[in-house]
Design a protein around this motif. Structure first.
Motif: not given
Length: 276
Positions: A100-111, A126-136, A262-268
């Protein structure tokens, strides 16, 4: 990224000294999400920093990571209730349920961002949530300290040459991944929120991370960086951390300092397949 998978990597320091994600972050995720809260998959879970809190909000949580060393720390901290799997962010072939949800914290700069977006789109309901975030980058309330940080972190005679290519994505707040996500046509209701303190940018529902730390604790945080791991592997007893500590210590009078990241936070939200 190979440093994280090495048995020599200090996963205990990685877990202990990094900033903690605030409760508000998880509340934003829950408020954004629609529908069932059955399975949440936490990609690049490391030692479980976000994974354990996610268990409060979802019926089932699976953490995945490429480092068996990191997963061992996670299992030690939380021996029951959460499943941990060895795997990358580019392949969920091991999944037997639809998240239903996929999250990714502080890791997607490696993929690989293209593969990650495609993999998530194939896996989410369908209508599931992707959320990822990164503090820089950490920002100090002291300009001299910021200069010391930049010298040791990126200087050509210091840690600069020892960063993996993923550091470029880290420094630009996952800009390439965000563009791929937006251009994929597979997600809607996309929210991208940046916090850049030195530029005065505070957009949307930001991820705000602030921590009162001793200088020694900050250096212990630095010791978990992959660039420090590679420095030590290649240069042996030349301990850059003592020099970093001494110069940073000269910038402050008190025993502690306030650090903001500093950070970025994304929901989709995954679009409905075959249409809308």
């Amino acid at each position: 990224m190979a440093s994280f998978t090495s048995t020599e990597f200090n996963s205990e320091n990685y877990d202990r000294f990094r900033p903690v994600y605030p409760d508000e972050l998880y509340q934003q995720l829950v408020d954004y999400h629609v529908g069932a809260k059955g399975l949440c998959v936490d990609v690049g879970c490391g030692s479980g920093q976000a994974t354990f809190t996610l268990e409060k909000y979802f019926d089932k949580v699976i953490g995945s990571d490429i480092s068996e060393n990191q997963l061992a720390v996670a299992r030690k901290r939380h021996p029951a209730g959460i499943e941990f799997r060895l795997g990358t962010g580019e392949d969920f072939s091991w999944l037997t349920e639809t998240p239903d949800v996929i999250t990714a914290a502080e890791c997607l700069h490696w993929v690989d961002p293209q593969k990650f977006v495609a993999n998530v789109a194939n896996s989410l309901r369908d209508h599931g949530t992707l959320s990822y975030w990164l503090y820089t980058e950490p920002i100090f309330q002291n300009e001299r300290a910021n200069q010391v940080y930049n010298k040791f972190t990126y200087g050509s005679e210091y840690l600069g040459p020892y960063w993996d290519p993923g550091r470029r994505h880290f420094r630009n707040h996952l800009k390439e991944l965000n563009h791929i996500l937006l251009d994929s046509g597979l997600f809607d209701k996309v929210k991208i929120s940046n916090f850049k303190q030195e530029q005065g940018i505070k957009s949307g529902d930001i991820l705000y991370l602030e921590k009162e730390m001793t200088i020694r604790d900050f250096i212990n945080f630095v010791s978990s960086w992959p660039s420090v791991f590679l420095w030590k592997r290649k240069r042996g007893n030349e301990d850059i951390l003592d020099e970093f500590y001494n110069e940073l210590n000269d910038c402050f009078e008190g025993a502690t300092m306030k650090v903001t990241w500093n950070s970025v936070l994304v929901f989709a939200r995954r679009k409905e397949r075959g249409g809308v």
